[in-house]
Design an enzyme around this catalytic site. Structure first.
Site, PDB file in Angstrom:
ATOM      1  N   GLU A 125       0.795  -1.220   0.000  1.00 56.20           N
ATOM      2  CA  GLU A 125       0.000   0.000   0.000  1.00 56.20           C
ATOM      3  C   GLU A 125       0.831   1.276   0.000  1.00 56.20           C
ATOM      4  OE1 GLU A 125      -1.618   0.692   4.421  1.00 56.20           O
ATOM      5  OE2 GLU A 125      -1.932  -1.359   3.702  1.00 56.20           O
ATOM      6  N   GLN A 126       2.034   1.240   0.538  1.00 57.79           N
ATOM      7  CA  GLN A 126       2.865   2.438   0.515  1.00 57.79           C
ATOM      8  C   GLN A 126       3.336   2.762  -0.896  1.00 57.79           C
ATOM      9  OE1 GLN A 126       2.991   0.101   2.816  1.00 57.79           O
ATOM     10  NE2 GLN A 126       2.803   1.143   4.794  1.00 57.79           N
TER      11      GLN A 126
END
Length: 533
Positions: free
Chosen positions: A327-328
């Site tokens: 997700e980063q």
């Protein structure tokens, strides 16, 4: 006129009652020097007061006083919306923000990370808000908790709307007056590059949300360079969006990591330098998770046991056959562990987090590997709240965005909490049974809706040290059992709810319970290559 200022001067810009957006992940990319200066100013002057803060991915990390804990002072913080909050081991004193949440000293909301980024984009474009199906039938839904974490969070931030004959969740956009972002380098005009960062996160969206609404953007950086020396393709946030620059030459790349060029993609590590998991029960579970994968898939992973699955593939000579997406923003490579979680070494690309979440929310990837705290009779999962250890649970982060439409999800964890387990002679041994059951009638907090998964036809698997279960329209079904585990005593008898048992109940391959590599082949069919039986 120079844009340079000290952290204390930046803190002095923030008025009472402001909405402040902060770009950071859990221990990654946090503009900690500016946040510390805000806390110090409040201690000295009693200002700024009554701030509302927005933290799209995370509000800081658990290691010492960092991130939002600089702001966790009664009177300074009035309301906070975050994808997740700092957490810590059960033996440690909880972070200050958790003490405030528990004391109702701040109105706290846990908002899925992708939705928080969407709220910034809508604010930046002066559109009214976010219409989404992400979060329906979970704690995000206002018919449950509506993202509220405590009684102080009484003002609704989400409502149900009917649009074109369908039910949607609607989040009004929130425009920040101040956005505090971070980068590696700034030139004198404020153009920002990210050459030492592990991720870009959502700094551009946060800067635009403040700037287009008449707000102020403060960028914390490691260094300032001369105008004209940054390559335009490398600039991620243009200087026209940046009002002020604060230099902190000592800013950490991640928690406890001053600088590692492999995290920022400046070098590639030899695969031989990545450690593989020690042989124990968690490795057995990670091996069984890996058996669910197929060659060519794009796969998301979360924190917990599943974070070790990339190392299983390395050990089995299967690295590169799955593309990991986190997700980063990292795409490909080897996702990292511990305090570097959220970063990857040897990544093929690093996406801005808001764009990665668009991909996740639409279910564009093939599978997600995630953890669970509880599973209930509907197949719903709780990862975001547990009353017996409330300060340990950090919140949902991107979990709700990722699971909303994922085609296949593999949840993993231990069947009971607190059990003492070992692997011996090719079997699982339960040396002492756990006292807290995790397969329950109703989860305390619905982070993932099993009911909605059935309606959407999602493929849901739950892998524990004792058994594998599948979600069916009628509930949970045990499809596979570990060698050495007694079905009646150790599985059915340790669940709070009745579990169906497959007519063709399988036994997990024996190879998983020995130290040697298991001969893994990625065919998505839960089988092994070679002659392992």
């Amino acid at each position: 006129m120079t844009k340079l200022m000290t952290a204390a001067e930046a803190a002095a810009l923030i008025p009472d009652g402001a909405v402040v957006s902060v770009s950071s992940s859990s221990g990654l990319g946090c503009p900690d020097a500016v946040l510390a200066a805000i806390g110090a100013r409040f201690e000295a002057e009693g200002h700024p007061r009554n701030l509302t803060t927005l933290h799209p991915i995370a509000a800081g990390d658990m290691w010492g006083i960092k991130g939002i804990d600089h702001l966790a002072k009664p009177g300074l913080l009035k309301k906070t919306l975050a994808g997740s909050y700092p957490s810590g081991p059960s033996s440690a004193e909880p972070p200050k923000i958790w003490q405030m949440i528990g004391d109702n000293a701040v109105a706290a909301y846990n908002v899925p990370s992708g939705i928080l980024f969407d709220m910034h984009r809508e604010a930046a474009a002066k559109r009214p808000g976010v219409l989404t199906k992400v979060g329906l039938d979970t704690f995000v839904d206002p018919r449950q908790q509506g993202c509220a974490m405590n009684e102080a969070a009484s003002d609704p931030i989400v409502r149900v709307e009917n649009f074109d004959g369908e039910e949607w969740l609607y989040f009004p956009a929130i425009a920040p007056q101040i956005s505090i972002i971070r980068a590696t380098s700034a030139d004198e005009r404020g153009n920002l590059t990210y050459e030492h960062e592990g991720a870009y996160l959502g700094a551009l969206e946060q800067a635009m949300a403040a700037r287009t609404n008449g707000g102020v953007v403060v960028a914390q950086v490691k260094r300032v360079v001369e105008n004209g020396t940054l390559k335009p393709h490398d600039v991620r946030v243009p200087g026209v969006l940046v009002d002020h620059i604060v230099v902190d030459p000592d800013q950490l790349q991640t928690t406890q990591t001053p600088y590692d060029p492999a995290i920022s993609g400046e070098i590639f590590r030899p695969l031989s330098t990545f450690r593989t998991p020690a042989f124990d029960i968690q490795k057995v579970i990670a091996r069984r998770i890996a058996m669910e994968l197929a060659d060519g898939w794009a796969v998301n992973i979360g924190f917990g046991i599943s974070a070790n699955v990339p190392r299983i593939l390395l050990e089995e000579g299967q690295h590169g056959k799955v593309t990991w997406v986190i997700e980063q923003g990292a795409v490909g490579g080897v996702p990292l562990l511990d305090f570097k979680f959220g970063c990857a070494s040897n990544a093929e690309a690093i996406m801005p987090s808001p764009h990665q979440f668009t991909y996740f929310q639409a279910g564009g990837f093939d599978a997600s590997l995630l953890s669970f705290l509880q599973i209930d009779r509907h197949g719903s999962v709780n990862v975001s709240k547990l009353s017996v250890r409330p300060h340990v649970t950090a919140g949902c982060g991107g979990f709700v965005d990722i699971t909303a439409r994922a085609r296949k999800i593999v949840f993993s964890g231990f069947f009971n909490a607190g059990a003492k387990l070992s692997v011996a002679d090719g079997t699982v041994r339960i040396d002492k049974e756990g006292k807290v059951k995790k397969i329950v009638s109703e989860v305390e907090h619905v982070s993932f809706s099993g009911r909605r998964a059935v309606q959407q036809g999602q493929d849901i698997t739950y892998i524990t040290e004792r058994c594998v279960m599948k979600l069916t329209p009628d509930g949970l079904m045990v499809t596979e059992i570990a060698p050495g585990v007694d079905l009646e005593r150790d599985v059915l008898g340790q669940s709070e709810i009745p579990l169906a048992v497959a007519k063709d109940l399988k036994v997990t391959p024996a190879a998983l319970y020995h130290e040697a590599p298991i001969g893994l082949t990625l065919n998505g069919g839960a089988s092994l290559g070679g002659n392992h039986g």
